[in-house]
Design a protein around this motif. Structure first.
Motif, PDB file in Angstrom:
ATOM      1  N   PRO A  50     -32.948 -14.408 -22.100  1.00 40.01           N
ATOM      2  CA  PRO A  50     -33.622 -15.622 -22.583  1.00 40.01           C
ATOM      3  C   PRO A  50     -33.542 -15.722 -24.106  1.00 40.01           C
ATOM      4  O   PRO A  50     -33.648 -14.720 -24.814  1.00 40.01           O
ATOM      5  N   ASN A  51     -33.348 -16.939 -24.591  1.00 38.98           N
ATOM      6  CA  ASN A  51     -33.339 -17.178 -26.028  1.00 38.98           C
ATOM      7  C   ASN A  51     -34.693 -16.789 -26.623  1.00 38.98           C
ATOM      8  O   ASN A  51     -35.738 -17.110 -26.064  1.00 38.98           O
ATOM      9  N   SER A 103     -26.815 -27.397 -18.990  1.00 38.51           N
ATOM     10  CA  SER A 103     -25.979 -27.615 -20.174  1.00 38.51           C
ATOM     11  C   SER A 103     -25.436 -26.271 -20.629  1.00 38.51           C
ATOM     12  O   SER A 103     -26.194 -25.348 -20.948  1.00 38.51           O
ATOM     13  N   LEU A 104     -24.111 -26.151 -20.657  1.00 41.65           N
ATOM     14  CA  LEU A 104     -23.442 -24.920 -21.066  1.00 41.65           C
ATOM     15  C   LEU A 104     -22.531 -25.245 -22.236  1.00 41.65           C
ATOM     16  O   LEU A 104     -21.678 -26.137 -22.137  1.00 41.65           O
ATOM     17  N   PHE A 105     -22.700 -24.527 -23.351  1.00 42.56           N
ATOM     18  CA  PHE A 105     -21.964 -24.906 -24.554  1.00 42.56           C
ATOM     19  C   PHE A 105     -21.820 -23.717 -25.495  1.00 42.56           C
ATOM     20  O   PHE A 105     -22.552 -22.718 -25.386  1.00 42.56           O
ATOM     21  N   SER A 146     -22.410 -17.848 -26.201  1.00 40.73           N
ATOM     22  CA  SER A 146     -22.624 -19.231 -25.773  1.00 40.73           C
ATOM     23  C   SER A 146     -24.090 -19.378 -25.380  1.00 40.73           C
ATOM     24  O   SER A 146     -24.841 -18.402 -25.358  1.00 40.73           O
ATOM     25  N   GLN A 147     -24.481 -20.615 -25.075  1.00 35.61           N
ATOM     26  CA  GLN A 147     -25.864 -20.863 -24.659  1.00 35.61           C
ATOM     27  C   GLN A 147     -25.891 -21.737 -23.407  1.00 35.61           C
ATOM     28  O   GLN A 147     -24.962 -22.505 -23.147  1.00 35.61           O
ATOM     29  N   LEU A 148     -26.979 -21.612 -22.677  1.00 42.61           N
ATOM     30  CA  LEU A 148     -27.196 -22.394 -21.464  1.00 42.61           C
ATOM     31  C   LEU A 148     -28.617 -22.918 -21.487  1.00 42.61           C
ATOM     32  O   LEU A 148     -29.554 -22.159 -21.727  1.00 42.61           O
ATOM     33  N   LEU A 149     -28.768 -24.222 -21.263  1.00 45.28           N
ATOM     34  CA  LEU A 149     -30.088 -24.830 -21.093  1.00 45.28           C
ATOM     35  C   LEU A 149     -30.132 -25.520 -19.739  1.00 45.28           C
ATOM     36  O   LEU A 149     -29.310 -26.401 -19.455  1.00 45.28           O
ATOM     37  N   HIS A 176     -33.671 -21.428 -21.145  1.00 41.97           N
ATOM     38  CA  HIS A 176     -32.776 -21.395 -22.297  1.00 41.97           C
ATOM     39  C   HIS A 176     -32.230 -19.976 -22.409  1.00 41.97           C
ATOM     40  O   HIS A 176     -32.974 -19.049 -22.720  1.00 41.97           O
ATOM     41  N   GLU A 177     -30.954 -19.804 -22.146  1.00 37.90           N
ATOM     42  CA  GLU A 177     -30.358 -18.474 -22.068  1.00 37.90           C
ATOM     43  C   GLU A 177     -29.223 -18.322 -23.071  1.00 37.90           C
ATOM     44  O   GLU A 177     -28.482 -19.267 -23.359  1.00 37.90           O
ATOM     45  N   VAL A 178     -29.096 -17.111 -23.589  1.00 34.25           N
ATOM     46  CA  VAL A 178     -27.976 -16.726 -24.448  1.00 34.25           C
ATOM     47  C   VAL A 178     -27.006 -15.878 -23.622  1.00 34.25           C
ATOM     48  O   VAL A 178     -27.430 -14.976 -22.893  1.00 34.25           O
TER      49      VAL A 178
END
Length: 334
Positions: free
Chosen positions: A82-83, A156-158, A174-177, A111-113
């Protein structure tokens, strides 16, 4: 003379104004924007696992583990947690609130890193084929893990790479929301797609596979500079097969995605001098009508007052010219 171009199937516009153009080398940014190889105090490096929240998924030698309060997994390949400063929280709060005609609700979500290497200073373009393929599988796994969560409608993956692209830590990640609503741009696309007899992205694939905007292709994907380009050297990756989101992708499709993504990033480095960039997956797990695509945008221009005021974009490098630079590089640069 400048040209006003319309999006493939939306009522959105960009202005191609090559009179304002620069040479590709003029877009090069200071090399340290992508991050110096200084691992001191980096929270994402292997060995610093105690400095982040407990990992929810740790990929190591083809298996998936997770941290516990008593033990952190070491010697990993990819690590997801988790972020530390999340935009959304997995705690369900109060229901929708209205006050004086205004609407709000609790910021529920995840919200993940995704840390993509334990080694500081690595770049995706330097990954081996098995490494980049494994990362694409991690993307698929994490997308599927959140797409099925209660009240989640969009994942959302970016990637933000470089300070000018929004990265606050220069270690590869990268990050994922995962969010409880579908973003308006995707909703607008889906509304139009449902009115069209044939998938517009399948039509775009057929159009761009042999166009002057084509940059590269393999058995499963094409990479091209879109006719409607919002910035210099924007590139879209589009699969030949109609799939809605990463969860629909086979291992073969993911291997081919990693291959062509690495190809474009290498060319960005040679032509533009390792620019800061973003890439974003556009996907919908809740709709079979949507067509998965990945969009890359080097951060070598600035959206200023006109773009903010109109929602339209001025692009100083036509997609045809951008594609020609990248194609030529791929022909002679390897």
């Amino acid at each position: 003379m400048s040209k006003i171009r319309k999006h493939y199937f939306l009522s959105e516009y960009c202005i191609i104004a090559e009179e304002r153009a620069k040479r590709p080398s003029d877009f090069a940014v200071a090399a340290d924007d992508r991050g110096k190889n200084d691992s001191q105090n980096c929270l994402f490096c292997g060995g610093a696992e105690e400095n982040t929240p407990l990992a929810t998924a740790v990929y190591k030698n083809g298996k998936i583990y997770s941290d516990t309060p008593e033990k952190r997994v070491r010697n990993w390949d990819f690590r997801c947690f988790p972020n530390l400063y999340p935009a959304l929280s997995p705690v369900l709060g109060s229901q929708e609130q209205r006050e004086n005609g205004l609407q709000a609700e609790s910021g529920y979500g995840f919200h993940e890193v995704i840390v993509e290497s334990p080694l500081h200073g690595r770049r995706l373009e330097d990954f081996s084929n098995p490494e980049i393929s494994a990362l694409m599988q991690v993307y698929r796994d994490r997308t599927c893990s959140y797409a099925t969560r209660e009240n989640i409608r969009y994942v959302s993956l970016f990637k933000n790479s470089g300070k000018k692209a929004g990265a606050s830590i220069n270690h590869l990640h990268s990050q994922l929301l995962a969010m409880p609503f579908c973003p308006p741009p995707l909703s607008r696309e889906l509304k139009v797609i449902r009115k069209i007899e044939k998938c517009p992205y399948c039509t775009i694939f057929d159009l761009e596979e042999a166009s002057p905007r084509l940059i590269s292709k393999n058995s499963e994907w094409i990479a091209f500079a879109p006719y409607y380009s919002t910035g210099p050297f924007e590139v879209w990756l589009l699969p030949r097969k109609h799939v809605g989101f990463l969860g629909d992708c086979s291992d073969k499709l993911l291997f081919a995605l990693g291959d062509i993504l690495k190809t474009i990033l290498k060319s960005y480095g040679r032509v533009l001098g390792n620019p800061p960039f973003n890439y974003m997956f556009y996907q919908l797990s809740e709709s079979t009508e949507y067509h998965l695509n990945l969009r890359l945008l080097p951060r070598i221009s600035i959206n200023a007052g006109f773009e903010l005021n109109t929602g339209s974009y001025i692009n100083t490098v036509s997609p045809e010219r951008a594609a020609s630079y990248l194609r030529e590089d791929l022909t002679h640069g390897e």
